[in-house]
Design a protein around this motif. Structure first.
Motif, PDB file in Angstrom:
ATOM      1  N   LYS A 149      45.605  -0.303  -7.781  1.00 17.63           N
ATOM      2  CA  LYS A 149      46.113  -1.664  -7.519  1.00 17.63           C
ATOM      3  C   LYS A 149      46.213  -1.938  -6.021  1.00 17.63           C
ATOM      4  O   LYS A 149      45.723  -2.952  -5.535  1.00 17.63           O
ATOM      5  CB  LYS A 149      47.516  -1.847  -8.135  1.00 17.63           C
ATOM      6  CG  LYS A 149      47.574  -1.626  -9.622  1.00 17.63           C
ATOM      7  CD  LYS A 149      48.989  -1.779 -10.153  1.00 17.63           C
ATOM      8  CE  LYS A 149      49.937  -0.675  -9.723  1.00 17.63           C
ATOM      9  NZ  LYS A 149      49.626   0.658 -10.233  1.00 17.63           N
ATOM     10  N   ASN A 162      38.177  -0.489 -12.338  1.00 20.42           N
ATOM     11  CA  ASN A 162      38.061   0.027 -10.971  1.00 20.42           C
ATOM     12  C   ASN A 162      37.462   1.441 -10.927  1.00 20.42           C
ATOM     13  O   ASN A 162      37.421   2.136 -11.937  1.00 20.42           O
ATOM     14  CB  ASN A 162      39.459   0.019 -10.343  1.00 20.42           C
ATOM     15  CG  ASN A 162      39.433   0.303  -8.860  1.00 20.42           C
ATOM     16  OD1 ASN A 162      38.473  -0.051  -8.168  1.00 20.42           O
ATOM     17  ND2 ASN A 162      40.464   0.961  -8.356  1.00 20.42           N
ATOM     18  N   LEU A 200      32.998   6.260  -9.008  1.00 18.39           N
ATOM     19  CA  LEU A 200      33.206   7.641  -9.465  1.00 18.39           C
ATOM     20  C   LEU A 200      32.375   7.980 -10.699  1.00 18.39           C
ATOM     21  O   LEU A 200      32.344   9.135 -11.120  1.00 18.39           O
ATOM     22  CB  LEU A 200      34.688   7.885  -9.773  1.00 18.39           C
ATOM     23  CG  LEU A 200      35.649   7.937  -8.582  1.00 18.39           C
ATOM     24  CD1 LEU A 200      37.062   8.238  -9.065  1.00 18.39           C
ATOM     25  CD2 LEU A 200      35.206   8.990  -7.565  1.00 18.39           C
ATOM     26  N   SER A 260      34.771  -1.534  -7.415  1.00 23.90           N
ATOM     27  CA  SER A 260      35.211  -0.337  -6.709  1.00 23.90           C
ATOM     28  C   SER A 260      36.022  -0.781  -5.506  1.00 23.90           C
ATOM     29  O   SER A 260      35.501  -1.459  -4.618  1.00 23.90           O
ATOM     30  CB  SER A 260      34.021   0.502  -6.244  1.00 23.90           C
ATOM     31  OG  SER A 260      34.476   1.444  -5.284  1.00 23.90           O
ATOM     32  N   ALA A 261      37.302  -0.393  -5.500  1.00 27.95           N
ATOM     33  CA  ALA A 261      38.128  -0.711  -4.343  1.00 27.95           C
ATOM     34  C   ALA A 261      37.633   0.077  -3.138  1.00 27.95           C
ATOM     35  O   ALA A 261      37.808  -0.326  -1.996  1.00 27.95           O
ATOM     36  CB  ALA A 261      39.588  -0.376  -4.635  1.00 27.95           C
TER      37      ALA A 261
HETATM   38  P1  GDP Z   1      47.993   2.274  -7.397  1.00 29.71           P
HETATM   39  O1  GDP Z   1      49.041   3.304  -7.706  1.00 29.71           O
HETATM   40  O2  GDP Z   1      47.498   1.624  -8.649  1.00 29.71           O
HETATM   41  O3  GDP Z   1      48.379   1.273  -6.353  1.00 29.71           O
HETATM   42  O4  GDP Z   1      46.730   3.105  -6.858  1.00 29.71           O
HETATM   43  P2  GDP Z   1      46.222   3.344  -5.362  1.00 29.71           P
HETATM   44  O5  GDP Z   1      45.609   2.138  -4.817  1.00 29.71           O
HETATM   45  O6  GDP Z   1      47.318   3.993  -4.584  1.00 29.71           O
HETATM   46  O7  GDP Z   1      45.038   4.389  -5.626  1.00 29.71           O
HETATM   47  C1  GDP Z   1      45.274   5.657  -6.226  1.00 29.71           C
HETATM   48  C2  GDP Z   1      44.213   6.645  -5.750  1.00 29.71           C
HETATM   49  O8  GDP Z   1      42.946   6.251  -6.220  1.00 29.71           O
HETATM   50  C3  GDP Z   1      44.104   6.727  -4.234  1.00 29.71           C
HETATM   51  O9  GDP Z   1      43.851   8.042  -3.881  1.00 29.71           O
HETATM   52  C4  GDP Z   1      42.902   5.845  -3.927  1.00 29.71           C
HETATM   53  O10 GDP Z   1      42.226   6.223  -2.747  1.00 29.71           O
HETATM   54  C5  GDP Z   1      42.025   6.067  -5.132  1.00 29.71           C
HETATM   55  N1  GDP Z   1      41.173   4.906  -5.432  1.00 29.71           N
HETATM   56  C6  GDP Z   1      41.587   3.628  -5.623  1.00 29.71           C
HETATM   57  N2  GDP Z   1      40.524   2.841  -5.894  1.00 29.71           N
HETATM   58  C7  GDP Z   1      39.434   3.628  -5.867  1.00 29.71           C
HETATM   59  C8  GDP Z   1      38.036   3.391  -6.076  1.00 29.71           C
HETATM   60  O11 GDP Z   1      37.561   2.292  -6.340  1.00 29.71           O
HETATM   61  N3  GDP Z   1      37.205   4.486  -5.981  1.00 29.71           N
HETATM   62  C9  GDP Z   1      37.668   5.713  -5.704  1.00 29.71           C
HETATM   63  N4  GDP Z   1      36.782   6.714  -5.630  1.00 29.71           N
HETATM   64  N5  GDP Z   1      38.969   5.982  -5.499  1.00 29.71           N
HETATM   65  C10 GDP Z   1      39.849   4.954  -5.586  1.00 29.71           C
END
Ligand code: GDP
Length: 355
Positions: free
Chosen positions: A21, A133, A137, A201-202
């Protein structure tokens, strides 16, 4: 009759912990900041505003392909993702959020908090799309940073496209078990009946243009009435009460309708009922490049129009309850409003205690 002004839809981001998110919101903001010539992004209190020109610049050819223009003034993203921020946006019988993005990890499918989010969205009747998202990967995916997803898909080998389809259909299946019809956005026939799944993909930014284009499209097609702004006294929600160094207690609010001005009397909710106070100042964030001293973070403004995130300075804000409504008091209507607010505040407090 003059057509009414449309305000920008208020967008919230929900999803399971670690689904991405925060990363997705950061990516969306970052993508918007980069198109400075189109106006980039405007920081509000607790929200980021992406104006129409920036959306046009990001979505570009997709708008031609989907055959629509951006007619809303932009999108207002609530900066804090997750349940709690969403819950504070309650209004009687629904939500101040117009539309939601439910972030699901493509490698995991729906997780417990995705289900919780879906239940809240359903009970508050908030339309949403799924951002599937982390497609980068999927094993063998060749990233095309910043590119529209449809472009990126075209250059992936068939086995990878199949892998993406597997991830999509896992979510389609999970959603159908709880009564939601859904489909990949490029296969959706009727956006009122099917939840659109947008692979993104974020990390690489792939799919972000589609995500934004679909949010705009859904808002324009299905929530015009809701987005028509009534001219006149403002109405909003307090999302946070915060003590700020040098300012005392302040209330961060999202204005949903009408206008808010310095000097307005506003009715607000406290645990002991509604109270009326007078706005001393309205503050917006200072643009980063003008911020010389970290203590000097805000710019005073005389008024704001919906939709907006704004910080309010007024006497007696310390006991205001987050998640309760705020109304500008029109002359002669104080008593009527106080009664309405008292009952809304009671139900908002009951609900927040249940959470
Ligand atoms: P939240 O808890 O939903 O806000 O998730 P975060 O944004 O903190 O992401 C959790 C983990 O997933 C982090 O280590 C991010 O770098 C990783 N991540 C988030 N989006 C992506 C993506 O699109 N691709 C990859 N490979 N990793 C992602």
């Amino acid at each position: 009759m003059q057509p009414r002004r449309l305000r920008q839809p208020i967008v919230v981001v929900l999803g399971h912990v670690d689904a991405g998110k925060t990363s997705l919101l950061d990516r969306i903001r970052g993508t918007a900041v980069q198109v400075r010539e189109a106006g980039g992004i405007t920081q509000h209190i607790g929200a980021s505003f992406i104006p129409a020109d920036t959306l046009r610049a990001i979505c570009g050819p997709l708008l031609t392909q989907f055959r629509f223009d951006v007619t809303v003034p932009g999108l207002l993203f609530i900066d804090t993702p997750g349940h709690e921020a969403f819950s504070n946006l309650r209004i009687r019988g629904g939500s101040a959020a117009d539309i939601a993005v439910l972030v699901v990890d493509a490698t995991k499918g729906l997780e417990p908090q995705s289900h919780e989010s879906l239940e809240i969205l359903r009970s508050r009747k908030v339309p949403f799309l799924i951002a599937l998202n982390k497609v980068d990967l999927l094993s063998g995916w060749t990233p095309h940073p910043g590119s529209p997803l449809l472009e990126s898909i075209k250059s992936q080998p068939k086995v990878i496209v199949d892998r993406l389809d597997e991830a999509i259909y896992r979510v389609v299946g999970q959603l159908s078990q709880i009564g939601f019809r859904s489909e990949a956005f490029y296969r959706v026939r009727d956006f009122t009946k099917e939840v659109a799944i947008v692979p993104v993909s974020a990390r690489t930014g792939e799919g972000v243009p589609e995500l934004l284009a679909i949010l705009v499209g859904l808002a324009q097609q299905f929530m015009r009435r809701r987005l028509e702004v009534a001219e006149g006294p403002g109405r909003g929600i307090v999302i946070e009460v915060k003590e700020e160094p040098g300012l005392g207690y302040t209330a961060n609010a999202i204005l949903i309708d009408g206008e808010l001005r310095v000097g307005d009397e506003v009715a607000l909710g406290t645990r002991s009922g509604a109270k009326v106070t007078r706005i001393r100042a309205l503050l917006m964030p200072k643009p980063l490049d003008e911020m010389r001293d970290p203590r000097d973070r805000f710019t005073p403004v005389e008024s704001v129009s919906a939709a907006a995130g704004v910080k309010i300075l007024a006497p007696g804000l310390e006991d205001v309850v987050p998640g309760t409504p705020m109304y500008v008091v029109a002359p002669g209507r104080a008593e009527e409003l106080m009664n309405a607010i008292s009952s809304e505040v009671r139900s908002a407090i009951r609900e927040s205690e249940r959470m």
